[in-house]
Scaffold this motif. Sequence first.
Motif, PDB file in Angstrom:
ATOM      1  N   UNK A 127       0.845  -1.189   0.000  1.00 12.88           N
ATOM      2  CA  UNK A 127       0.000   0.000   0.000  1.00 12.88           C
ATOM      3  C   UNK A 127       0.880   1.239   0.000  1.00 12.88           C
ATOM      4  N   UNK A 128       0.475   2.221  -0.789  1.00 11.28           N
ATOM      5  CA  UNK A 128       1.155   3.507  -0.853  1.00 11.28           C
ATOM      6  C   UNK A 128       0.216   4.579  -0.317  1.00 11.28           C
ATOM      7  N   UNK A 129       0.706   5.393   0.627  1.00  8.81           N
ATOM      8  CA  UNK A 129      -0.043   6.534   1.159  1.00  8.81           C
ATOM      9  C   UNK A 129       0.613   7.806   0.649  1.00  8.81           C
ATOM     10  N   UNK A 130      -0.181   8.681   0.028  1.00  8.51           N
ATOM     11  CA  UNK A 130       0.341   9.965  -0.459  1.00  8.51           C
ATOM     12  C   UNK A 130      -0.473  11.076   0.187  1.00  8.51           C
ATOM     13  N   UNK A 131       0.191  11.857   1.036  1.00  5.39           N
ATOM     14  CA  UNK A 131      -0.470  12.962   1.729  1.00  5.39           C
ATOM     15  C   UNK A 131       0.614  13.934   2.181  1.00  5.39           C
ATOM     16  N   UNK A 132       0.387  15.218   2.002  1.00  3.94           N
ATOM     17  CA  UNK A 132       1.403  16.206   2.370  1.00  3.94           C
ATOM     18  C   UNK A 132       1.445  16.490   3.867  1.00  3.94           C
ATOM     19  N   UNK A 133       0.495  15.962   4.620  1.00  7.14           N
ATOM     20  CA  UNK A 133       0.423  16.213   6.060  1.00  7.14           C
ATOM     21  C   UNK A 133       1.066  15.070   6.853  1.00  7.14           C
ATOM     22  N   UNK A 134       2.065  15.403   7.656  1.00  2.32           N
ATOM     23  CA  UNK A 134       2.706  14.397   8.520  1.00  2.32           C
ATOM     24  C   UNK A 134       1.694  13.765   9.474  1.00  2.32           C
ATOM     25  N   UNK A 135       0.817  14.590  10.020  1.00  7.22           N
ATOM     26  CA  UNK A 135      -0.175  14.086  10.977  1.00  7.22           C
ATOM     27  C   UNK A 135      -1.120  13.105  10.298  1.00  7.22           C
ATOM     28  N   UNK A 136      -1.639  13.483   9.117  1.00  9.93           N
ATOM     29  CA  UNK A 136      -2.544  12.582   8.398  1.00  9.93           C
ATOM     30  C   UNK A 136      -1.840  11.291   7.995  1.00  9.93           C
ATOM     31  N   UNK A 137      -0.593  11.387   7.542  1.00  6.60           N
ATOM     32  CA  UNK A 137       0.159  10.176   7.192  1.00  6.60           C
ATOM     33  C   UNK A 137       0.306   9.266   8.408  1.00  6.60           C
ATOM     34  N   UNK A 138       0.621   9.855   9.550  1.00 11.79           N
ATOM     35  CA  UNK A 138       0.785   9.076  10.768  1.00 11.79           C
ATOM     36  C   UNK A 138      -0.523   8.373  11.140  1.00 11.79           C
ATOM     37  N   UNK A 139      -1.615   9.128  11.148  1.00 11.95           N
ATOM     38  CA  UNK A 139      -2.913   8.566  11.525  1.00 11.95           C
ATOM     39  C   UNK A 139      -3.330   7.464  10.558  1.00 11.95           C
ATOM     40  N   UNK A 140      -3.205   7.710   9.267  1.00 13.95           N
ATOM     41  CA  UNK A 140      -3.599   6.716   8.266  1.00 13.95           C
ATOM     42  C   UNK A 140      -2.736   5.457   8.367  1.00 13.95           C
ATOM     43  N   UNK A 141      -1.428   5.656   8.541  1.00 14.67           N
ATOM     44  CA  UNK A 141      -0.519   4.512   8.663  1.00 14.67           C
ATOM     45  C   UNK A 141      -0.895   3.662   9.876  1.00 14.67           C
ATOM     46  N   UNK A 142      -1.095   4.306  11.015  1.00 14.77           N
ATOM     47  CA  UNK A 142      -1.455   3.566  12.229  1.00 14.77           C
ATOM     48  C   UNK A 142      -2.784   2.833  12.061  1.00 14.77           C
ATOM     49  N   UNK A 143      -3.757   3.492  11.464  1.00 18.04           N
ATOM     50  CA  UNK A 143      -5.058   2.876  11.242  1.00 18.04           C
ATOM     51  C   UNK A 143      -4.910   1.622  10.373  1.00 18.04           C
ATOM     52  N   UNK A 144      -4.169   1.737   9.292  1.00 18.45           N
ATOM     53  CA  UNK A 144      -3.991   0.582   8.392  1.00 18.45           C
ATOM     54  C   UNK A 144      -3.193  -0.532   9.066  1.00 18.45           C
ATOM     55  N   UNK A 145      -2.247  -0.169   9.915  1.00 18.32           N
ATOM     56  CA  UNK A 145      -1.495  -1.190  10.657  1.00 18.32           C
ATOM     57  C   UNK A 145      -2.389  -1.911  11.659  1.00 18.32           C
ATOM     58  N   UNK A 146      -3.178  -1.177  12.401  1.00 19.02           N
ATOM     59  CA  UNK A 146      -4.066  -1.769  13.403  1.00 19.02           C
ATOM     60  C   UNK A 146      -5.050  -2.739  12.760  1.00 19.02           C
ATOM     61  N   UNK A 147      -5.558  -2.387  11.576  1.00 17.54           N
ATOM     62  CA  UNK A 147      -6.528  -3.237  10.897  1.00 17.54           C
ATOM     63  C   UNK A 147      -5.890  -4.233   9.924  1.00 17.54           C
ATOM     64  N   UNK A 148      -4.567  -4.415  10.041  1.00 23.20           N
ATOM     65  CA  UNK A 148      -3.856  -5.405   9.223  1.00 23.20           C
ATOM     66  C   UNK A 148      -4.208  -5.302   7.746  1.00 23.20           C
ATOM     67  N   UNK A 149      -4.206  -4.080   7.248  1.00 18.63           N
ATOM     68  CA  UNK A 149      -4.611  -3.854   5.864  1.00 18.63           C
ATOM     69  C   UNK A 149      -3.586  -4.360   4.869  1.00 18.63           C
TER      70      UNK A 149
END
Length: 131
Positions: free
Chosen positions: A8-30
């Motif tokens: 999976x590739x996440x593209x977002x200019x916001x460090x906070x949004x990248x962090x939140x999205x990454x953690x969410x996808x990790x928690x849900x074993x995406x």
Amino acid sequence: MQRLVEKTLLIDDSDIDLFIQRRFLEVYNFSVDLYLYKSAEEALKWLETLASEEVPDIIFLDLNMPEYDGFTFLRQFKELPAHVQSKARIVVLTSSNSSKDREQAFTFSNVIQFITKPLKQTDIDDLKKII
């Protein structure tokens, strides 16, 4: 628990949004592998270099970014090698709730979903049905 996709590739200019999205996808074993880019232009350059087996299955793309916005990325994506275009599916993940943005995003063949931030469990459930 089995992952939904390999890469999976996440593209977002916001460090906070990248962090939140990454953690969410990790928690849900995406995904087994997560790649993060703050620049759509840099992400495109990276995608150009990949062999078929290295291409991400899913790209989460923000629309509202400086310089190279999400729509610029989508237009440029059509110029990438065929093996990238045929494998990668794009999920627009944006703060925009504009119906115009939604309609325009779905004019690009690789866009499979349009999600308004923040990413939620129901969004992942919906993606499972699409994938």
